[in-house]
Design an enzyme around this catalytic site. Structure first.
Site, short mmCIF file in Angstrom:
data_model
loop_
_atom_site.label_atom_id
_atom_site.label_comp_id
_atom_site.label_asym_id
_atom_site.label_seq_id
_atom_site.Cartn_x
_atom_site.Cartn_y
_atom_site.Cartn_z
N LYS A 14 0.83 -1.21 0.00
CA LYS A 14 0.00 0.00 0.00
C LYS A 14 0.87 1.26 0.00
CE LYS A 14 -2.25 -1.09 3.84
NZ LYS A 14 -1.60 -2.36 4.23
N ARG A 89 -9.54 0.88 9.03
CA ARG A 89 -9.17 -0.48 9.41
C ARG A 89 -10.33 -1.21 10.08
NH1 ARG A 89 -3.55 0.11 8.87
NH2 ARG A 89 -2.22 -1.47 9.63
N ARG A 134 11.53 -0.95 12.01
CA ARG A 134 10.22 -1.13 12.66
C ARG A 134 10.21 -2.44 13.44
NH1 ARG A 134 5.16 0.00 8.73
NH2 ARG A 134 4.20 -1.18 10.43
N ARG A 146 -0.86 -9.01 13.68
CA ARG A 146 -1.38 -7.99 12.76
C ARG A 146 -2.30 -8.63 11.73
NH1 ARG A 146 4.21 -5.49 11.14
NH2 ARG A 146 3.04 -4.11 9.74
O1 C5P Z 1 -0.54 0.88 8.46
P1 C5P Z 1 0.66 0.31 9.16
O2 C5P Z 1 0.88 -1.12 8.83
O3 C5P Z 1 1.87 1.15 9.01
O4 C5P Z 1 0.28 0.34 10.70
C1 C5P Z 1 1.19 -0.07 11.69
C2 C5P Z 1 0.47 -0.23 13.00
O5 C5P Z 1 -0.17 1.00 13.38
C3 C5P Z 1 -0.66 -1.24 12.98
O6 C5P Z 1 -0.20 -2.57 13.19
C4 C5P Z 1 -1.50 -0.77 14.15
O7 C5P Z 1 -0.94 -1.12 15.39
C5 C5P Z 1 -1.41 0.74 14.00
N1 C5P Z 1 -2.52 1.28 13.20
C6 C5P Z 1 -3.79 1.27 13.72
N2 C5P Z 1 -4.85 1.77 13.03
C7 C5P Z 1 -4.67 2.30 11.81
C8 C5P Z 1 -3.38 2.31 11.24
C9 C5P Z 1 -2.31 1.78 11.95
O8 C5P Z 1 -3.99 0.77 14.83
N3 C5P Z 1 -5.73 2.81 11.15
MG MG Z 2 2.35 1.11 5.16
#
Ligand code: C5P
Ligand code: MG
Length: 192
Positions: A14, A89, A134, A146
């Protein structure tokens, strides 16, 4: 306004594709993961609280994320549209987003889902973890969490947007350029 959601599990591409798309279509990019990590790096209270969830691979509560996106939109009202990356999400987040965009007489125009097999996702995330720093990309346990969160809370959005006739799946396994081309043809169909 043209508003696009790039949908898909962690590691689907993404972020990579957003960067190309925003250049081509002159859209503003909202990556909620990046925003949360920026809050954490700045040591804000929101960032400290969010990190407890991020570290475990869990989703940050809806109200926190929705508030952050609202602020971002309000700071970018001159944008010709947004690419939402990693947001919404949950169904609650999607409903809140619809309400927010309605205030601007806008809505979500398309939702493109990058489809990638789980084994490939794990490989990509662990590889990214070697250079991104990360922590949530470095532990297979966190990665699996996740995915679990994705299956339970995020995947229902596919039906949410399919019912609105906005969802299209795009194969996300091959070359970055090929995937980009597929995304662009979908976008061009919706925009024309
Ligand atoms: O989108 P990304 O994978 O970078 O997100 C990393 C972490 O940030 C997720 O695993 C989650 O813990 C948190 N996150 C979230 N809600 C979102 C976006 C990210 O909780 N809308
Ligand atoms: Mg990302």
């Amino acid at each position: 306004m043209f508003n696009l959601i790039l949908f898909g599990p962690p590691g689907a591409g993404k972020g990579t594709q957003s960067e190309r798309l925003l250049e081509k279509y002159q859209l503003a990019h909202i990556s909620t993961g990046d925003l949360l990590r920026a809050e954490r790096a700045a040591g804000t209270q929101l960032g400290v609280q969010a990190n407890e969830y991020i570290a475990k691979g869990e989703l940050v509560p809806d109200a926190v994320v929705i508030g952050m996106v609202r602020n971002y939109i309000l700071e970018h009202t001159d944008a010709s549209g947004f690419i939402f990356d990693g947001f919404p999400r949950t169904v609650a987040q999607a409903e809140a987003l619809d309400t927010m965009l309605e205030e601007f007489g806008a809505g979500i125009d398309a939702v493109l889902g990058l489809e990638v097999e789980e084994d490939e996702l794990v490989k990509r995330l662990l590889l990214r973890g070697q250079s991104s720093g990360r922590a949530d990309d470095q532990s297979e346990e966190t990665i699996r969490n996740r995915f679990q969160e994705y299956m339970n809370k995020t995947l229902p959005l596919q039906s949410y947007y399919t019912e609105q006739d906005k969802y299209s799946g795009v194969p996300g396994m091959g070359e970055i350029e090929t995937i980009f081309g597929d995304l662009c043809s979908q976008i061009d169909q919706v925009r024309s």
